[in-house]
Write an enzyme that holds these catalytic residues in place. Structure first.
Site, PDB file in Angstrom:
ATOM      1  N   LYS A   1      -4.168  -1.078  -6.744  1.00  0.00           N
ATOM      2  CA  LYS A   1      -5.202  -0.380  -5.964  1.00  0.00           C
ATOM      3  C   LYS A   1      -5.061   1.092  -6.325  1.00  0.00           C
ATOM      4  CE  LYS A   1      -6.413   0.517  -1.094  1.00  0.00           C
ATOM      5  NZ  LYS A   1      -5.991   0.194   0.288  1.00  0.00           N
TER       6      LYS A   1
ATOM      7  N   ASP B   1      -6.086   4.667  -5.698  1.00  0.00           N
ATOM      8  CA  ASP B   1      -6.689   5.410  -4.595  1.00  0.00           C
ATOM      9  C   ASP B   1      -6.904   6.876  -4.996  1.00  0.00           C
ATOM     10  OD1 ASP B   1      -7.594   5.956  -2.051  1.00  0.00           O
ATOM     11  OD2 ASP B   1      -5.784   5.300  -1.012  1.00  0.00           O
TER      12      ASP B   1
ATOM     13  N   ASP C   1       0.835  -1.202   0.000  1.00  0.00           N
ATOM     14  CA  ASP C   1       0.000   0.000   0.000  1.00  0.00           C
ATOM     15  C   ASP C   1       0.873   1.257   0.000  1.00  0.00           C
ATOM     16  OD1 ASP C   1      -2.330   1.863   1.009  1.00  0.00           O
ATOM     17  OD2 ASP C   1      -3.276  -0.068   0.632  1.00  0.00           O
ATOM     18  N   ASP C   2       0.295   2.354   0.395  1.00  0.00           N
ATOM     19  CA  ASP C   2       0.899   3.692   0.373  1.00  0.00           C
ATOM     20  C   ASP C   2       2.274   3.723   1.066  1.00  0.00           C
ATOM     21  OD1 ASP C   2       1.237   6.390   0.271  1.00  0.00           O
ATOM     22  OD2 ASP C   2      -0.587   6.893   1.389  1.00  0.00           O
TER      23      ASP C   2
ATOM     24  N   ASP D   1     -12.937   2.406   4.473  1.00  0.00           N
ATOM     25  CA  ASP D   1     -11.775   2.251   5.350  1.00  0.00           C
ATOM     26  C   ASP D   1     -12.171   1.632   6.681  1.00  0.00           C
ATOM     27  OD1 ASP D   1      -9.803   3.070   3.699  1.00  0.00           O
ATOM     28  OD2 ASP D   1      -9.771   5.146   4.392  1.00  0.00           O
TER      29      ASP D   1
ATOM     30  N   ASN E   1      -7.622  10.372  -2.505  1.00  0.00           N
ATOM     31  CA  ASN E   1      -7.881  10.677  -1.099  1.00  0.00           C
ATOM     32  C   ASN E   1      -8.289  12.098  -0.769  1.00  0.00           C
ATOM     33  OD1 ASN E   1      -7.496   8.199   0.442  1.00  0.00           O
ATOM     34  ND2 ASN E   1      -5.474   8.216  -0.487  1.00  0.00           N
TER      35      ASN E   1
HETATM   36  C1  DGJ Z   1      -7.106   5.349   1.769  1.00  0.00           C
HETATM   37  C2  DGJ Z   1      -7.430   3.931   1.496  1.00  0.00           C
HETATM   38  O1  DGJ Z   1      -8.804   3.713   1.597  1.00  0.00           O
HETATM   39  C3  DGJ Z   1      -6.651   3.045   2.451  1.00  0.00           C
HETATM   40  O2  DGJ Z   1      -7.000   1.708   2.265  1.00  0.00           O
HETATM   41  C4  DGJ Z   1      -5.178   3.270   2.240  1.00  0.00           C
HETATM   42  O3  DGJ Z   1      -4.818   2.821   0.967  1.00  0.00           O
HETATM   43  C5  DGJ Z   1      -4.844   4.728   2.422  1.00  0.00           C
HETATM   44  N1  DGJ Z   1      -5.688   5.584   1.618  1.00  0.00           N
HETATM   45  C6  DGJ Z   1      -3.414   4.980   2.075  1.00  0.00           C
HETATM   46  O4  DGJ Z   1      -3.094   6.303   2.105  1.00  0.00           O
END
Ligand code: DGJ
Length: 745
Positions: free
Chosen positions: A478, A480, A368-369, A550, A482
Site C-alpha cells: 500500500k 501512501d 499498515d503505518d 479513509d 499523506n
Molecule cells: C492514510 C491512509 O489512507 C490510511 O488508510 C492509513 O494508511 C493512514 N494513512 C496511515 O497513516
C-alpha cells in the site's frame, strides 16, 4: 477505427467506435476543430469552422485577424495573438515577449500509439481489437523556432480520442513555457450542464452538477497531487442528460499532479473545454533541442448519457491503461490493521488478527503505518525505513513467515515520498525536503515532502522500499502519500528551474512506481493518498487498485463510490468493511450493508476481527464466500447506476451485468426508512430482454426484506421495463442484494 486525411477538403477524420472527430485546416494554416460526436461520414462538414462567415479568415480580411482568432474553434489555442479565451499554450521568448501562433505544416498517420516518456499513458493491446492508430499534426511558430506536435490516438475497440502534445525547441535560444495544457475542445453549446467531481478528505469525488454559465468554470489542483477536493475530470452535457439519455462530452486527465480543467463559455455561446497541467507555479525552460511532452487527456463522447460514458471509461481503463498482472486476476481478500490498531501493534497482535482472519477465510494480512523507525504516532520516522524490532521482534521476515505459515499472504504499508522533521533522514539530509531556503518549512501531519526532482533522492527512496521487499516474501504494497505540497523549492534545481518542481516531482513518483513494478512484477500495488487524494488515471497505470477514501462508513461511501465509479471500474476501487460505530462519522450500520457496499470495490476488512461477535465472524465467512463467487462478475462486468441517494435522499442502487448478459448482481440500499410507504418499483438495466432470469437473494441477516426474491423467474424485459418491487424494510441503512442468473430457453 480509422484516421483519414481528406485532401480535397483539407480535413482529418478520426473514427473511433461510434464517434467521429474532425479537424480542419483553415486558410492553409490554422488548425481548427470541425466536429465531434456521432458519426456523420460526410466530408462536407468543414463549413462548421465558420471560415466563410465574417470576420473571415486572415488571408481575405487581415484587418480583422484579431476577431478571427477570438472566435475560431481552435484545436490548440495559443496565448497573446488575438484569442482572448483561455489558451493551451503561453510561451515567453528569451527576450521576454509573450505570444505564440502555430501554423500547420504537415501530418503523419500511423498504426499504434507512442508511449509518453516517463509518464503513464494508454496503450495498444496486441490483439486486433486492442490495436490503435495515431494522427500527428505538426505545426510551428517560426518566430520562436517552436515545433508543436498535436497527437491524437484512437483504438479499435473504444469510442475515445486520446490527446497529448509535444513541444520541441528548434530555435537557437531558450524559451520559457509558462502554460502548456494538453488539449482544448471548442464546441457550440449555448445551454448545458457541467459535471465535475469534488469534495474533501473523507468525502472524495462527490458528483457536482451545475448549469453551464457564461464565463469560466474551473476545477483544479495546485496541491502537488490530483487531490481530495477536485478531480481531473469534467463533462459538459445537454440539459436532459441523465444515466441513459442525452449528450455528454467528457475529458479525463491521465496525470497525478497539479491540473486545470476548465469550461469557458464565450461571448458567442461557444464553449471551450481545457485540460492540462495547472499553470500556477509552473514554468518550464525549453532549451534549444529540448522536448516537453504533456500528459494525455482522454476525450469521450456519449450520445446515451452518463451510463454509456461510464462504460466507455471502464472498458478503456481495463483494456488500455491498467498494466498490472492483477487486472483480471482474483484479488486476495485482505485484512488491514489500520483501523484495528492504528500505531499500537506488535507481532503478536498482528498474528492474533491473522489467525482469526485465516479461520474465517481471509487471504492476506496487511500491516499498515507504524512498523519502522520509532514510529508510534504520526510525529516522526518517515524516511527511516528500518524495521522497528521493538514492535516486530525477530524482524519482518519472522512475521511474514508466520503469516505465510498460516496460509495467508502478507502486505505492507509505505509512505515513500515523505520525510518527518524528526527522522534520521531529515537530520542527515535537510536539503532533500521540498522547502524554500530561509523560510521555516511548512509542516502537514508533521511531515515534509521529499524532493523527487533530485535523482539521488529517487534512488534512496527506491532502495528503501525495494530492500524491504527483497528481504521477505511480500505480496502487496500500500503506497501512501499523506500531505499536499507547499513552499515549493528545491535545493537541487537551479534558480531558473524552480517552476519545474511540481511536474518533476510527479515524474519522480512515476519513475519510482515504474521501477517497482518492473522489479516486482507480481506485486499487488495499491496506491493511496490520505484516503483518495490521488485516485486518478495516472496512478491506475501503475496500480490496479487505489484506496478510495479513509471514510469507510457504508453510507458515506455511497456518494464517494458513486462518483468514483462514474469513471473507474469497480475492480479498481479499494473498499473495506470496518467496525461500528464508524471511526470517522460514528454511524452504526448493519454488517450486511457494510459488506454489500464494500463488494462494489476490491473488498477487504479494516477492523480487529478478534473483537467481533461470533455472529459477525460468521457473517465474515459468508461474505468471503460471496466475494469468491461474485468478484469475477464485479471486476469484469458492465456497471449500471440505477438510483442515487444523493439525488433522491432515500435510497441508492446499482447493478453489474456480465458482458454476455447471463448474470447480474443487483444492490439496493435503503438509506432512510420511510413511514407509510409501499414497496418501491426499481427498473433494472442492461439485461437481455428476451431471456428469463432466475433470482437469488444474497442475504445474511434476519432483517431486511426477507427471502422475497429467491427462486423467482422473470423475463429480462419485465425486470427492465416493468421493474422489481423492493419491499418496504424496517430500519435505516438496510440493503438487498440479488443475483440474477439467465436460464437456458
Ligand atoms: C492514510 C491512509 O489512507 C490510511 O488508510 C492509513 O494508511 C493512514 N494513512 C496511515 O497513516
Amino acid at each position: 477505427m480509422e484516421i483519414e486525411y481528406l485532401k480535397d477538403e483539407g480535413l482529418f477524420r478520426l473514427t473511433a467506435g461510434d464517434t467521429e472527430y474532425v479537424i480542419g485546416i483553415a486558410d492553409g494554416k490554422y488548425i481548427g476543430h470541425v466536429y465531434y460526436g456521432r458519426k456523420i461520414k460526410d466530408s462536407q462538414c468543414g463549413y462548421l469552422m465558420r471560415t466563410e462567415e465574417a470576420p473571415f479568415v486572415p488571408s481575405s480580411n487581415l484587418r480583422e485577424k484579431c476577431s478571427f482568432a477570438d472566435a475560431f474553434p481552435a484545436e490548440y489555442s495559443t496565448w497573446g495573438m488575438g484569442d482572448y479565451r483561455d489558451s493551451c499554450l503561453n510561451v515567453r521568448s528569451s527576450n521576454g515577449f509573450r505570444g505564440c501562433e502555430l501554423h500547420y505544416e504537415d501530418y503523419r498517420i500511423f498504426r499504434g500509439k507512442p508511449e509518453l516518456p516517463g509518464m503513464p499513458a494508454t496503450f495498444c493491446r496486441e490483439d486486433d481489437n486492442g490495436s490503435g492508430m495515431t494522427l500527428e499534426l505538426i505545426c510551428r511558430d517560426e518566430v520562436l523556432g517552436l515545433k508543436v506536435i498535436l497527437r491524437y490516438s484512437v483504438f479499435e475497440d473504444s469510442s475515445v480520442v486520446i490527446r497529448s502534445t509535444e513541444l520541441v525547441n528548434e530555435g537557437k535560444n531558450p524559451m520559457y513555457l509558462e502554460r502548456v495544457l494538453t488539449a482544448c475542445l471548442d464546441m457550440d453549446m449555448e445551454e448545458g450542464d457541467l459535471l465535475t467531481l469534488g469534495g474533501s478528505w473523507a468525502r472524495e469525488r462527490h458528483m457536482v452538477r451545475r448549469p453551464l454559465a457564461f464565463g469560466k468554470q474551473i476545477v483544479s489542483s495546485f496541491r502537488g497531487e490530483s487531490g481530495h477536493q477536485d478531480h481531473p475530470f469534467l463533462a459538459v452535457m445537454s440539459r436532459n442528460a441523465g444515466q441513459d439519455q442525452g449528450e455528454v462530452y467528457a475529458m479525463h486527465f491521465v496525470y497525478s499532479g497539479n491540473f486545470l480543467a476548465e469550461a469557458e463559455m464565450s461571448q458567442f455561446g461557444s464553449v471551450r473545454l481545457l485540460m492540462g497541467i495547472h499553470p500556477e507555479g509552473f514554468e518550464w525552460v525549453l532549451n534549444p533541442g529540448d522536448t516537453f511532452v504533456t500528459p494525455e487527456v482522454v476525450c469521450v463522447y456519449s450520445d446515451q448519457g452518463l451510463g454509456k460514458m461510464t462504460h466507455i471509461f471502464h472498458d478503456l481503463y481495463r483494456r488500455h491503461l491498467i498494466r498490472s498482472s492483477y487486472l483480471h486476476k482474483k484479488r486476495p481478500i485482505l485484512i488491514n490493521n489500520w483501523e484495528a490498531t492504528y500505531f499500537n501493534f506488535d507481532t503478536e497482535k498482528l498474528l492474533e488478527i491473522a489467525r482469526e482472519a485465516k479461520k474465517r477465510g481471509i487471504e492476506m494480512l496487511v500491516m499498515d503505518d507504524g512498523w519502522f523507525g520509532e514510529r508510534n504516532t504520526d510525529e516522526g520516522s518517515l524516511g527511516d525505513w528500518q524495521v522497528n524490532e521493538k514492535k516486530l521482534p525477530g524482524g519482518l521476515n519472522y512475521l511474514v513467515q508466520q503469516v505465510r505459515a498460516l496460509g495467508m499472504e502478507f502486505g505492507i504499508w509505505f509512505e515513500p515520498e515523505m520525510v518527518s522533521p524528526d527522522s534520521n533522514l531529515y537530520r542527515t539530509h535537510p536539503d532533500w525536503a521540498v522547502r524554500i531556503p530561509e523560510r521555516e518549512p511548512v509542516q502537514s501531519r508533521a511531515q515534509y515532502v521529499l524532493d523527487l526532482s533530485r535523482p539521488e533522492v529517487v534512488d534512496y527512496v527506491y532502495e528503501s522500499v525495494a530492500r524491504i521487499l527483497r528481504s521477505a516474501p511480500i505480496s502487496y504494497v500500500k503506497w501512501d502519500m499523506n500531505r499536499q505540497m507547499s513552499d515549493i523549492g528545491s535545493a537541487y534545481l537551479g534558480k531558473e528551474h524552480q517552476g519545474e518542481l511540481f511536474h518533476r516531482y510527479i515524474l519522480g513518483v512515476y519513475e519510482l512506481q515504474e521501477r517497482l513494478t518492473r522489479e516486482f512484477p507480481e506485486l499487488l500495488l495499491e496506491n493511496c493518498a490520505s484516503g483518495g487524494a490521488r485516485f486518478d488515471p495516472g496512478m491506475l497505470y501503475y496500480s490496479p487498485q487505489i484506496w478510495c477514501s479513509d471514510d469507510t462508513d457504508a453510507i458515506e461511501r455511497l456518494a464517494i463510490q458513486e462518483g468514483t465509479s462514474l469513471l473507474y471500474p469497480l475492480g479498481t476501487i479499494g473498499a473495506h468493511v470496518s467496525a461500528c460505530p464508524n471511526h470517522i462519522v460514528g454511524r452504526v450500520t448493519p454488517f450486511e450493508t457494510r459488506g454489500h457496499v464494500a463488494m462494489a470495490g476490491t473488498f477487504g476488512y479494516e477492523l480487529d476481527i478478534t473483537k467481533l461477535s461470533e455472529e459477525e465472524k460468521q457473517m465474515v465467512e459468508e461474505q468471503v464466500k460471496m466475494v469468491h463467487r461474485f468478484q469475477p462478475l464485479i471486476q469484469e462486468g458492465d456497471y449500471y447506476r440505477i438510483a442515487s441517494w444523493q439525488e433522491n435522499h432515500r435510497y441508492d442502487s446499482w447493478q453489474v451485468v456480465s458482458k454476455d448478459k447471463t448474470e447480474a448482481l443487483f444492490t439496493y440500499i435503503q438509506v432512510l426508512a420511510q413511514p407509510n410507504w409501499h414497496s418501491r418499483k426499481i427498473l433494472l438495466k442492461g439485461l437481455n430482454p428476451e431471456v428469463r432470469y432466475q433470482l437469488e437473494q444474497i442475504r445474511q441477516n434476519k432483517t431486511g426484506s426477507g427471502e422475497t426474491f429467491t427462486g423467482k423467474v422473470y423475463k429480462g424485459s419485465l425486470l427492465m421495463y416493468g421493474g422489481l418491487l423492493i419491499p418496504r424494510m424496517e430500519g435505516d441503512f438496510t440493503s438487498v442484494m440479488i443475483h440474477l442468473h439467465a436460464l437456458k430457453k
